[in-house]
Design a protein around this motif. Structure first.
Motif, PDB file in Angstrom:
ATOM      1  N   PRO A  31     -26.964 -35.292 -16.927  1.00 38.98           N
ATOM      2  CA  PRO A  31     -27.218 -33.892 -16.548  1.00 38.98           C
ATOM      3  C   PRO A  31     -27.729 -33.771 -15.119  1.00 38.98           C
ATOM      4  CG  PRO A  31     -28.073 -34.342 -18.744  1.00 38.98           C
ATOM      5  CD  PRO A  31     -27.647 -35.664 -18.172  1.00 38.98           C
ATOM      6  N   ALA A  32     -27.303 -32.723 -14.440  1.00 32.43           N
ATOM      7  CA  ALA A  32     -27.661 -32.540 -13.033  1.00 32.43           C
ATOM      8  C   ALA A  32     -29.159 -32.389 -12.836  1.00 32.43           C
ATOM      9  CB  ALA A  32     -26.929 -31.323 -12.477  1.00 32.43           C
ATOM     10  N   ASP A  33     -29.856 -31.851 -13.850  1.00 31.04           N
ATOM     11  CA  ASP A  33     -31.292 -31.634 -13.708  1.00 31.04           C
ATOM     12  C   ASP A  33     -32.119 -32.775 -14.283  1.00 31.04           C
ATOM     13  OD1 ASP A  33     -30.599 -31.130 -16.351  1.00 31.04           O
ATOM     14  OD2 ASP A  33     -32.082 -29.519 -16.598  1.00 31.04           O
ATOM     15  N   ALA A  34     -31.490 -33.904 -14.566  1.00 30.45           N
ATOM     16  CA  ALA A  34     -32.213 -35.015 -15.179  1.00 30.45           C
ATOM     17  C   ALA A  34     -33.199 -35.633 -14.200  1.00 30.45           C
ATOM     18  CB  ALA A  34     -31.226 -36.077 -15.662  1.00 30.45           C
ATOM     19  N   LEU A  35     -34.363 -35.995 -14.715  1.00 30.59           N
ATOM     20  CA  LEU A  35     -35.341 -36.759 -13.965  1.00 30.59           C
ATOM     21  C   LEU A  35     -34.911 -38.227 -13.920  1.00 30.59           C
ATOM     22  CD1 LEU A  35     -38.532 -35.219 -15.625  1.00 30.59           C
ATOM     23  CD2 LEU A  35     -37.586 -34.628 -13.375  1.00 30.59           C
ATOM     24  N   PHE A  36     -35.489 -38.973 -13.023  1.00 27.43           N
ATOM     25  CA  PHE A  36     -35.110 -40.369 -12.835  1.00 27.43           C
ATOM     26  C   PHE A  36     -36.198 -41.298 -13.358  1.00 27.43           C
ATOM     27  CE2 PHE A  36     -32.420 -38.135  -9.946  1.00 27.43           C
ATOM     28  CZ  PHE A  36     -31.256 -38.892  -9.848  1.00 27.43           C
ATOM     29  N   ALA A  37     -35.788 -42.275 -14.151  1.00 28.42           N
ATOM     30  CA  ALA A  37     -36.715 -43.296 -14.636  1.00 28.42           C
ATOM     31  C   ALA A  37     -36.557 -44.560 -13.807  1.00 28.42           C
ATOM     32  CB  ALA A  37     -36.454 -43.601 -16.107  1.00 28.42           C
ATOM     33  N   TYR A  38     -37.673 -45.225 -13.595  1.00 21.96           N
ATOM     34  CA  TYR A  38     -37.682 -46.503 -12.881  1.00 21.96           C
ATOM     35  C   TYR A  38     -38.687 -47.407 -13.579  1.00 21.96           C
ATOM     36  CZ  TYR A  38     -38.349 -49.959  -9.175  1.00 21.96           C
ATOM     37  OH  TYR A  38     -38.435 -51.130  -8.468  1.00 21.96           O
ATOM     38  N   PHE A  39     -38.369 -48.698 -13.666  1.00 20.74           N
ATOM     39  CA  PHE A  39     -39.231 -49.631 -14.383  1.00 20.74           C
ATOM     40  C   PHE A  39     -39.871 -50.614 -13.412  1.00 20.74           C
ATOM     41  CE2 PHE A  39     -36.537 -47.918 -17.617  1.00 20.74           C
ATOM     42  CZ  PHE A  39     -37.346 -47.858 -18.749  1.00 20.74           C
ATOM     43  N   LEU A  40     -41.185 -50.660 -13.440  1.00 22.06           N
ATOM     44  CA  LEU A  40     -41.916 -51.693 -12.726  1.00 22.06           C
ATOM     45  C   LEU A  40     -41.849 -52.961 -13.559  1.00 22.06           C
ATOM     46  CD1 LEU A  40     -43.856 -52.554 -10.419  1.00 22.06           C
ATOM     47  CD2 LEU A  40     -45.739 -51.890 -11.943  1.00 22.06           C
ATOM     48  N   ARG A  41     -41.387 -54.037 -12.948  1.00 18.79           N
ATOM     49  CA  ARG A  41     -41.108 -55.256 -13.699  1.00 18.79           C
ATOM     50  C   ARG A  41     -41.991 -56.408 -13.223  1.00 18.79           C
ATOM     51  NH1 ARG A  41     -36.638 -54.541 -16.809  1.00 18.79           N
ATOM     52  NH2 ARG A  41     -35.341 -52.719 -16.302  1.00 18.79           N
ATOM     53  N   ALA A  42     -42.153 -57.359 -14.129  1.00 20.82           N
ATOM     54  CA  ALA A  42     -43.000 -58.507 -13.848  1.00 20.82           C
ATOM     55  C   ALA A  42     -42.409 -59.359 -12.731  1.00 20.82           C
ATOM     56  CB  ALA A  42     -43.180 -59.347 -15.107  1.00 20.82           C
ATOM     57  N   THR A  43     -43.279 -59.792 -11.820  1.00 15.36           N
ATOM     58  CA  THR A  43     -42.869 -60.731 -10.785  1.00 15.36           C
ATOM     59  C   THR A  43     -43.352 -62.140 -11.106  1.00 15.36           C
ATOM     60  OG1 THR A  43     -44.860 -60.218  -9.505  1.00 15.36           O
ATOM     61  CG2 THR A  43     -42.867 -58.945  -9.017  1.00 15.36           C
ATOM     62  N   THR A  44     -44.071 -62.267 -12.214  1.00 16.82           N
ATOM     63  CA  THR A  44     -44.576 -63.556 -12.687  1.00 16.82           C
ATOM     64  C   THR A  44     -43.891 -63.877 -13.999  1.00 16.82           C
ATOM     65  OG1 THR A  44     -46.721 -63.175 -11.650  1.00 16.82           O
ATOM     66  CG2 THR A  44     -46.637 -64.828 -13.408  1.00 16.82           C
ATOM     67  N   ALA A  45     -43.503 -65.131 -14.179  1.00 10.65           N
ATOM     68  CA  ALA A  45     -42.755 -65.495 -15.379  1.00 10.65           C
ATOM     69  C   ALA A  45     -43.616 -65.552 -16.629  1.00 10.65           C
ATOM     70  CB  ALA A  45     -42.069 -66.845 -15.166  1.00 10.65           C
ATOM     71  N   HIS A  46     -44.897 -65.851 -16.480  1.00 10.14           N
ATOM     72  CA  HIS A  46     -45.751 -65.996 -17.659  1.00 10.14           C
ATOM     73  C   HIS A  46     -47.198 -65.773 -17.244  1.00 10.14           C
ATOM     74  CE1 HIS A  46     -47.054 -68.597 -21.371  1.00 10.14           C
ATOM     75  NE2 HIS A  46     -47.018 -67.295 -21.644  1.00 10.14           N
ATOM     76  N   GLY A  47     -47.851 -64.877 -17.916  1.00  8.92           N
ATOM     77  CA  GLY A  47     -49.258 -64.654 -17.590  1.00  8.92           C
ATOM     78  C   GLY A  47     -49.863 -63.516 -18.383  1.00  8.92           C
ATOM     79  N   GLU A  48     -51.216 -63.520 -18.409  1.00  5.39           N
ATOM     80  CA  GLU A  48     -51.976 -62.455 -19.065  1.00  5.39           C
ATOM     81  C   GLU A  48     -52.173 -61.302 -18.084  1.00  5.39           C
ATOM     82  OE1 GLU A  48     -52.877 -62.257 -22.126  1.00  5.39           O
ATOM     83  OE2 GLU A  48     -52.509 -64.295 -22.832  1.00  5.39           O
ATOM     84  N   ILE A  49     -51.897 -60.098 -18.543  1.00  7.48           N
ATOM     85  CA  ILE A  49     -52.121 -58.911 -17.718  1.00  7.48           C
ATOM     86  C   ILE A  49     -53.612 -58.575 -17.797  1.00  7.48           C
ATOM     87  CG2 ILE A  49     -51.561 -56.483 -17.348  1.00  7.48           C
ATOM     88  CD1 ILE A  49     -48.882 -57.001 -18.747  1.00  7.48           C
ATOM     89  N   THR A  50     -54.336 -58.790 -16.709  1.00  6.04           N
ATOM     90  CA  THR A  50     -55.782 -58.538 -16.708  1.00  6.04           C
ATOM     91  C   THR A  50     -56.124 -57.155 -16.179  1.00  6.04           C
ATOM     92  OG1 THR A  50     -55.969 -59.606 -14.541  1.00  6.04           O
ATOM     93  CG2 THR A  50     -56.309 -60.983 -16.490  1.00  6.04           C
TER      94      THR A  50
END
Length: 766
Positions: A31-50
Motif C-alpha cells: 500500500p502507498a501509505d504503508a509505514l516502513f519496518a527496519y530490523f536492528l540486527r546482531a553484530t555479534t555471533a554469540h553473547g548476552e544482551i546486557t
C-alpha cells in the motif's frame, strides 16, 4: 494460446508480463501509505544482551513504533517460532530450543533481529536504529562442523541438535569385515546461500477487522496457521496472500521472524507496514544450505557387487531449528540412501549440530542432493581405486527392471525404473565413444580433461494432499490451485493441463494461486511436488465437472446420462449431432440458473512418492598453469515419467544444473572464528556467471510412475541433484593422472592450482 495436444512444449504465458516490467512483486503491491519496518540486527555471533535502550529511538522524527522481545511478550504474542525435531538413536527427541521472533536475552548469530523500528520512511527507521544502545557480553562461538564446544543452547549440550540412525549397524559392519574390497571416502558438501533474485519481504494491514499479510513465500496456509498461533487469532480472521515471487529454492518455504513482527506493528498502529530485505541483510538472515561432512564406506564382493554401505554424516543446523531442517537431514536423506543400487544392507548415522552462523541451514532440496552427492562421489572414487570403469560399476549394481517394485533398505518402495536404459542413452547423447579423442586433443594443447558421471534418483512428494477448484465464468474458466509459483511457470502448465483435459482454450483459463481467502486449502510448493500433486487434483476435479455437466446435459436433452460422453474436447450424444463444448454446457447451466454447476472442486491424496532418476555426464577441461576449470560439455538424460510440458521441464533442469555448477565452481560461504560472515556480498560470494556455464544437452527416457494416475515423477530439484557429483567426479577424473586423490568444492582456480602444484611436487620428490 489454444489447445496444442497433450505433453506439448508450450511457451510460458507469464513471461510477457515479467519481461515487460508488469510482474507484481511485494515491493510493487505494498500500500502507498504503508509505514516502513527496519530490523536492528546482531553484530555479534554469540553473547548476552546486557543493555538494550530504545528510548531515544522512540523519540526520533518519523518513528511510529519500536518493538523489542519484551514488548511482544507484554502484548501476548507467542515469541517462539515452531521448529521440527526428530527421534534420536536413544528414543529421545532432538533438541528444541526456542527461536524467538526477536532476540530475548541472548544473540546466537550475526544478523539475528533484536529490535524492529517502524517509521514513515526507511531512512527514518534506519536513523532511529543508529541511536539504539545495545551492549552484548560476548560468549564463545561454535562455528566448527563438529559436536562439542561451549553450548549455544542449554537444551543442546555440546551443540548436538539430534543424533539419528537408520539401518542395521551390526549387519553392515559384518558385511564390511568380510568384503573382498572396501573403499572409504570423506566427502565435504560446501555451504551455500540461496540468493533468490527477489529477497524476502512482506507487508501487513488490518482491513475490516481482519489481519492481512502478504509475503513472497512458497504457500499461504502454513503462514496463516502460524499467524493464528502467534497472535491467538481465529484463522477466519486472517488472510495471507502471495503475489509474484522472484525465486524461492525452498528457502522461502520456511518460517522467519519478520512477517510476524510486521503483522504485530500493523495491528498496533492500525496502518499498513511493509518490510523488504536488502541483499546484505538476506545473506545474514536467510536460511542457508548444504554444509555437511560425510564419511562413506562401500563394501564389494569379488565381482564388484556392492554388499554394504555405511554412512556417517554431520550436518550444520545453524543457530536454531526450522520446521523442516531436522527432517530434511534425516527422512529425505534416507529416501534415496542407496540411490539406484541393489543393496540389502546399509547403515546411516546423521548428527545435526548448532553453530553461530545463519538462522537455520536447510533448503533447496537439501537431503536429496547431499545423499546422491555423497553416494555417487563414493561409487566413482571406488571405481577408480578398484580399477573398474565407473560406468560399468554402476550398471553392474543397478536394480534390474524385473525387480520392481523394489523395497530399499530404508523401507521405501521404488515403483518402476530402467536405469541401464537411461544410462545407455546418456552414453550415446554424450558421445562417450568420442571421449578418448577429446581427451587426447586436450592433452595436446596442454590441458587436462576429465569426465564425470552421476546417476541420481530423487524422492518427490512433500505434502501428499492437494485441492483444485474450477469455476466457470462468462469469459471462460478460473482454476484455483494450492501450490505457489516461484518462477517455475505454473500459470502455463496448469492452464495447459486443464485445457488438455477439457478442451477449454488455454487462453480462456485464469490461474489463481496464493490467496487463503480464495482457496480453501493447499500444500504450497516444495519437494518437487507441484505439478504432480496439483494436476492429479485437477484430474479429479475434471471428473467432478464431467459428472455434473453430463447429468445436466442429459436432462436438458431428455436422454439417459449413459448416452452422453465427452472426448476431451466436446460432449457427444448418441443419436444426436449436438456436440457442445464444456464452456457451452456451462453457459447453458448458467442460463438455467444452475449456479451449483459453475464451481467444482476435488481434493486428492497420493499414497506414495514418485522417483525421478537420470544420468548427468559432464566433461571439464583444466588449465594446469592457472587452475581454471572450464565446463566443456554437459549432457543430461532424465526419466521424469510422463511430461506435461517438456520445455518447462528442460528449463527446470537447466536452472538446477546452473545451481550445481555454481556450487561446484564458485559458491562458498565463509565465516571467521568469531562467527562473522566474510562472504557477505557479491564481491566476495562467487555466484556463477554466464561464462561458467556450458550449453546443456537434455533429453528424456520415459518409464511412467505407477504411483499417480498420470505417470509423472517431478523434476524441480533433479538438475541440482545430479550436477554436484557429476562435476566433482569430472574434476577428480582430470586430476587423477597427476596423483590427486582428493579436492574439495568449490573448484576455484586458486584451489585447483594449489592442488596441482602439490601433486607435482610430491611426484618430483618421490
Amino acid at each position: 494460446m489454444e489447445k496444442f495436444g497433450k505433453s506439448q512444449s508450450v511457451t510460458r504465458v507469464e513471461d510477457q508480463r515479467f519481461l515487460t516490467g508488469y510482474g507484481r512483486y511485494i515491493d510493487d503491491i505494498a500500500p502507498a501509505d504503508a509505514l516502513f519496518a527496519y530490523f536492528l540486527r546482531a553484530t555479534t555471533a554469540h553473547g548476552e544482551i546486557t543493555t538494550l535502550d530504545v528510548d531515544e529511538a522512540r523519540a526520533m522524527p518519523g518513528v511510529h513504533l519500536v518493538v523489542t522481545a519484551d514488548d511482544l511478550a507484554d502484548a501476548g504474542v507467542v515469541l517462539g517460532l515452531a521448529g521440527a525435531t526428530v527421534k534420536n538413536r536413544d528414543g529421545s527427541r532432538g533438541a528444541a530450543p526456542e527461536r524467538p521472533l526477536l532476540a530475548r536475552g541472548r544473540v546466537r548469530h550475526v544478523g539475528e533481529a533484536i529490535v524492529m523500528i517502524v517509521a514513515e520512511t526507511l531512512s527514518a527507521a534506519k536513523d532511529a536504529a543508529e541511536v539504539i544502545l545495545v551492549e552484548v557480553d560476548e560468549l564463545p562461538t561454535h562455528v566448527a562442523l563438529a559436536v562439542g564446544g561451549e553450548a549455544i543452547h542449554a537444551e543442546a549440550p555440546e551443540n548436538l541438535a539430534f543424533d539419528w540412525e537408520l539401518g542395521d549397524a551390526a549387519a553392515t559392519q559384518a558385511r564390511i569385515q568380510e568384503a573382498a574390497h572396501v573403499v572409504t571416502v570423506d566427502v565435504m558438501d560446501n555451504r551455500i546461500i540461496a540468493n533468490a533474485m527477489e529477497p524476502r519481504g512482506c507487508y501487513a494491514e488490518v482491513a475490516d477487522g481482519r489481519l492481512h499479510v502478504a509475503l513472497n513465500g512458497q504457500g499461504v496456509w502454513v503462514p496463516k496457521g502460524d499467524l493464528a498461533r502467534h497472535f491467538n487469532l481465529d484463522p477466519a480472521d486472517i488472510r495471507v496472500t502471495t503475489p509474484d515471487v522472484g525465486g524461492g529454492f525452498g528457502m522461502k518455504a520456511m518460517r522467519y521472524p519478520e512477517p510476524f513482527c510486521v503483522a504485530h506493528a500493523a495491528r498496533i498502529l492500525g496502518r499498513p507496514v511493509r518490510w523488504m530485505s536488502d541483499r546484505g541483510e538476506a545473506m545474514l538472515s536467510d536460511n542457508a544450505g548444504r554444509d555437511l561432512t560425510s564419511t562413506a564406506t562401500l563394501a564389494f564382493d569379488d565381482n564388484y557387487r556392492i554388499t554394504a554401505y555405511q554412512l556417517d554424516t554431520i550436518a550444520n543446523m545453524g543457530a536454531y531449528n526450522s520446521q523442516f531442517a531436522q527432517n530434511i537431514q534425516t527422512e529425505l536423506f534416507s529416501k534415496v540412501l542407496m540411490g539406484t543400487y541393489d543393496v540389502q544392507t546399509a547403515y546411516m548415522r546423521t548428527r545435526g549440530v548448532y553453530t553461530n552462523t545463519t538462522p537455520v541451514d536447510a533448503y533447496r532440496g537439501a537431503g536429496r542432493p547431499e545423499a546422491i552427492f555423497v553416494l555417487e562421489r563414493t561409487v566413482d572414487e571406488a571405481a577408480r581405486q578398484l580399477g573398474v570403469d565407473p560406468w560399468v560399476l554402476r550398471e553392474k549394481n543397478f536394480i534390474a527392471p524385473d525387480k520392481f517394485p523394489y523395497k530399499t533398505v530404508s523401507g521405501v518402495t521404488y515403483d518402476v525404473g530402467d536405469f541401464a536404459m537411461v544410462l545407455a542413452s546418456a552414453g550415446r547423447e554424450a558421445d562417450r565413444a568420442g571421449y578418448a579423442m577429446r581427451k587426447a586433443a586436450s592433452a595436446k594443447s596442454g590441458k587436462l580433461r576429465g569426465q564425470g558421471l552421476c546417476y541420481y534418483i530423487e524422492s518427490i512428494l512433500g505434502n501428499p494432499s492437494e485441492t483444485t477448484a474450477v469455476e466457470f465464468t462468462p469469459e471462460g474458466a478460473t482454476i484455483y490451485v494450492g501450490t505457489q509459483s516461484n518462477g517455475q511457470g505454473h500459470e502455463t502448465v496448469y492452464a495447459q493441463f486443464l485445457s488438455d483435459q477439457t478442451g477449454i482454450p488455454a487462453g480462456q483459463i485464469t490461474v489463481v494461486q496464493g490467496d487463503s481467502d480464495r482457496i480453501a486449502t493447499g500444500g504450497g510448493t516444495g519437494g518437487s511436488r507441484s505439478v504432480t500433486v496439483q494436476n492429479t487434483a485437477t484430474l479429479a476435479a475434471v471428473d467432478v465437472i464431467l459428472e455434473g455437466l453430463t447429468a445436466f446435459l442429459a436432462d436438458a436433452e431428455g436422454v439417459d446420462a449413459g448416452a452422453v460422453s465427452f472426448d476431451d474436447e466436446r460432449f457427444r450424444i448418441t443419436g444426436s449431432n449436438l456436440t457442445p463444448t464444456l464452456l457451452e454446457v456451462a453457459d447453458m447451466a448458467r442460463a438455467a440458473g444452475r449456479d451449483d454447476l459453475l464451481r467444482h472442486s476435488a481434493t486428492i491424496k497420493l499414497d506414495n512418492r514418485s522417483f525421478p532418476n537420470g544420468a548427468h555426464v559432464v566433461e571439464v577441461e583444466i588449465d594446469p598453469e592457472t587452475g581454471v576449470v572450464t565446463v566443456d560439455r554437459y549432457t543430461v538424460v532424465d526419466d521424469f515419467g510422463n511430461l506435461i510440458n517438456p520445455m518447462l521441464a528442460e528449463g527446470q533442469v537447466h536452472g538446477g544444473v546452473a545451481q550445481g555448477i555454481g556450487q561446484a565452481l564458485t559458491e562458498r560461504v565463509v565465516f571467521d572464528a568469531d562467527g562473522q560472515l566474510l562472504t557477505a556480498s557479491f564481491m566476495d560470494y562467487g555466484m556463477p556467471r554466464a561464462d561458467d556455464l556450458p550449453m546443456i544437452r537434455f533429453s528424456t527416457e520415459c518409464v511412467p510412475s505407477t504411483y499417480n494416475p498420470m505417470g509423472m515423477k517431478g523434476c524441480g530439484e533433479a538438475g541440482t541433484v545430479g550436477a554436484l557429483a557429476a562435476m566433482a567426479n569430472a574434476v577428480l577424473d582430470a586430476l587423477w593422472e597427476l596423483g590427486v586423490r582428493e579436492v574439495e568444492m568449490p573448484f576455484t582456480p586458486h584451489r585447483v592450482w594449489k592442488t596441482i602444484r602439490k601433486a607435482k611436487d610430491a611426484r618430483a620428490a618421490a
